[in-house]
Design an enzyme around this catalytic site. Structure first.
Site, PDB file in Angstrom:
ATOM      1  CG  PHE A  14       4.864   2.713  -4.384  1.00  0.00           C
ATOM      2  CD1 PHE A  14       6.200   2.952  -4.606  1.00  0.00           C
ATOM      3  CD2 PHE A  14       4.162   3.528  -3.508  1.00  0.00           C
ATOM      4  CE1 PHE A  14       6.858   3.989  -3.954  1.00  0.00           C
ATOM      5  CE2 PHE A  14       4.808   4.565  -2.842  1.00  0.00           C
ATOM      6  CZ  PHE A  14       6.158   4.794  -3.072  1.00  0.00           C
ATOM      7  CB  CYS A  15       4.936  -2.021  -8.772  1.00  0.00           C
ATOM      8  SG  CYS A  15       4.665  -3.503  -9.744  1.00  0.00           S
ATOM      9  N   PRO A  16       1.569  -2.408  -8.394  1.00  0.00           N
ATOM     10  CG  PRO A  16      -0.263  -3.885  -8.758  1.00  0.00           C
ATOM     11  CD  PRO A  16       0.614  -3.280  -7.664  1.00  0.00           C
ATOM     12  CG  ASP A  41       7.454   2.091  -8.271  1.00  0.00           C
ATOM     13  OD1 ASP A  41       8.650   1.785  -8.055  1.00  0.00           O
ATOM     14  OD2 ASP A  41       6.520   1.275  -8.153  1.00  0.00           O
ATOM     15  CG  ASP A  47       6.313  -2.729 -13.724  1.00  0.00           C
ATOM     16  OD1 ASP A  47       6.876  -3.845 -13.735  1.00  0.00           O
ATOM     17  OD2 ASP A  47       5.887  -2.185 -12.688  1.00  0.00           O
TER      18      ASP A  47
END
Length: 81
Positions: A14-16, A41, A47
């Site tokens: 998941f981000c980041p 994600d 992103d």
């Protein structure tokens, strides 16, 4: 289709994390290399679009199948600081 120099498997992250891993891969890649990224994600879409625009890479392919995202990104020439 361009030859893929490397595949980055960011599924389940998941981000980041996916964009951080992509940044590392791009640092080690040669200009013109195509990196395939697999991710799950949904935030990776925005992103990676921003990442490519900011660092002058080319987002060649972005698709989704059964919740899995696939990107092909060609390394561009980054401007020197």
């Amino acid at each position: 289709m361009s030859n893929i120099a490397q595949t980055l498997d960011a599924r389940g992250l998941f981000c980041p994390e996916p964009v951080m891993l992509l940044h590392k891969v791009m640092d080690d890649a040669n200009v013109g290399d195509v990196i395939e990224v697999l991710a799950t994600d949904p935030t990776t879409v925005k992103d990676f679009i921003r990442f490519c625009a900011f660092l002058s890479h080319e987002l060649m392919v972005h698709d989704e199948k059964d919740g899995e995202l696939r990107f092909l990104i060609r390394k561009g020439e980054e401007e020197e600081e």
